[in-house]
Design an enzyme around this catalytic site. Structure first.
Site, PDB file in Angstrom:
ATOM      1  N   ASP A   1       7.022   3.837   3.484  1.00  0.00           N
ATOM      2  CA  ASP A   1       7.266   4.870   4.494  1.00  0.00           C
ATOM      3  C   ASP A   1       8.769   4.878   4.780  1.00  0.00           C
ATOM      4  OD1 ASP A   1       7.249   5.681   7.573  1.00  0.00           O
ATOM      5  OD2 ASP A   1       5.359   6.395   6.749  1.00  0.00           O
TER       6      ASP A   1
ATOM      7  N   ASP B   1       0.814  -1.209   0.000  1.00  0.00           N
ATOM      8  CA  ASP B   1       0.000   0.000   0.000  1.00  0.00           C
ATOM      9  C   ASP B   1       0.849   1.260   0.000  1.00  0.00           C
ATOM     10  OD1 ASP B   1       0.951  -0.457   2.578  1.00  0.00           O
ATOM     11  OD2 ASP B   1      -0.993  -0.265   3.564  1.00  0.00           O
TER      12      ASP B   1
HETATM   13  P1  XMP Z   1       7.697   1.109   6.367  1.00  0.00           P
HETATM   14  O1  XMP Z   1       8.164   2.147   7.366  1.00  0.00           O
HETATM   15  O2  XMP Z   1       8.122  -0.262   6.757  1.00  0.00           O
HETATM   16  O3  XMP Z   1       6.144   1.182   6.587  1.00  0.00           O
HETATM   17  O4  XMP Z   1       8.021   1.497   4.955  1.00  0.00           O
HETATM   18  C1  XMP Z   1       5.230   0.749   5.710  1.00  0.00           C
HETATM   19  C2  XMP Z   1       3.963   0.496   6.478  1.00  0.00           C
HETATM   20  O5  XMP Z   1       3.628   1.596   7.344  1.00  0.00           O
HETATM   21  C3  XMP Z   1       2.239   1.817   7.346  1.00  0.00           C
HETATM   22  N1  XMP Z   1       1.973   3.217   6.992  1.00  0.00           N
HETATM   23  C4  XMP Z   1       0.782   3.774   6.821  1.00  0.00           C
HETATM   24  N2  XMP Z   1      -0.460   3.262   6.909  1.00  0.00           N
HETATM   25  N3  XMP Z   1      -1.381   5.390   6.415  1.00  0.00           N
HETATM   26  C5  XMP Z   1      -1.536   4.081   6.715  1.00  0.00           C
HETATM   27  O6  XMP Z   1      -2.670   3.642   6.789  1.00  0.00           O
HETATM   28  C6  XMP Z   1      -0.177   5.981   6.312  1.00  0.00           C
HETATM   29  O7  XMP Z   1      -0.088   7.179   6.041  1.00  0.00           O
HETATM   30  C7  XMP Z   1       0.965   5.122   6.524  1.00  0.00           C
HETATM   31  N4  XMP Z   1       2.289   5.377   6.525  1.00  0.00           N
HETATM   32  C8  XMP Z   1       2.879   4.169   6.796  1.00  0.00           C
HETATM   33  C9  XMP Z   1       1.673   0.841   6.362  1.00  0.00           C
HETATM   34  O8  XMP Z   1       1.186  -0.253   7.095  1.00  0.00           O
HETATM   35  C10 XMP Z   1       2.820   0.404   5.507  1.00  0.00           C
HETATM   36  O9  XMP Z   1       2.663  -0.896   5.026  1.00  0.00           O
HETATM   37 MG    MG Z   2       0.879  -2.061   5.261  1.00  0.00          MG
END
Ligand code: XMP
Ligand code: MG
Length: 184
Positions: A110, A107
């Site tokens: 981050d 999705d």
């Molecule tokens: P990393 O830090 O591992 O994180 O790249 C990825 C996961 O963090 C969650 N994530 C979000 N989920 N809205 C959400 O609903 C957001 O703005 C958001 N930012 C990060 C998400 O689970 C993703 O897979």
């Molecule tokens: Mg996720």
């Protein structure tokens, strides 16, 4: 589409509307169809639960190449409080990925911890190739460098919901991407 949908009280604004999402998913599917058109084995789409399920459903229905849908579930620590960015596999794929092209469907990117863990894990299983399709990207948040082959949209560093993404399980099924008003 419904312009100016009525927004819930905890949402600030629509960042990406339904039409823009549909158009972009069309484009991504076309790129994926092109890239894997000569593959000998079906492409395995691996959706990362739960957030990717709507993006994956839309993407897979636009693919004309042979493909198999699969899922994994992970848990990540370090989203609140600490920044260790540890990732653990909670549920594995059903398919044996060995010898297949794998496309991880996420999705949102981050910090990059989740995808870097998954890419490493799948490469170690001698998948033929491992690529990533990510619906949203927050470039300002990257800690790890990740190579994304298919990317939907870049967004600012705000919490977003809708199109599979949630805040404490809220707003996951909104047809658009909206920015949350942070809780204090
Ligand atoms: P990393 O830090 O591992 O994180 O790249 C990825 C996961 O963090 C969650 N994530 C979000 N989920 N809205 C959400 O609903 C957001 O703005 C958001 N930012 C990060 C998400 O689970 C993703 O897979
Ligand atoms: Mg996720």
């Amino acid at each position: 589409m419904a312009d100016n949908p009525h927004l819930a009280d905890d949402l600030r604004r629509v960042l990406i509307d339904e039409d823009a999402i549909a158009k972009r998913v069309d484009e991504l599917a076309a790129e994926i169809n092109e890239k894997y058109k000569d593959a000998e084995e079906p492409l395995i789409l691996v959706g990362v639960l739960k957030g990717s399920f709507i993006f994956l459903a839309d993407l897979s229905r636009r693919l004309t190449i042979p493909h198999i849908v699969d899922f994994i579930a992970i848990s990540s620590y370090g989203q609140k409080g600490n920044q260790r960015g540890e990732v653990r596999l909670l549920m594995d794929t059903r398919e044996n990925l060995s010898g297949h092209d794998v496309l991880i469907v996420e999705d949102i990117l981050d910090s990059g911890s989740t995808l870097s863990y998954l890419i490493r894990t799948f490469k170690a299983r001698t998948s033929k190739s491992v690529a990533t399709a990510v619906f949203l990207d927050k470039p300002a948040r990257h800690v790890v460098d990740i190579d994304i082959q298919f990317k939907g949209f870049e967004i600012p560093d705000v919490w977003v919901v809708g199109y599979g993404l949630d805040y404490k399980e809220r707003h996951r099924t909104l047809p658009y991407i909206a920015e949350m008003i942070p809780e204090n």
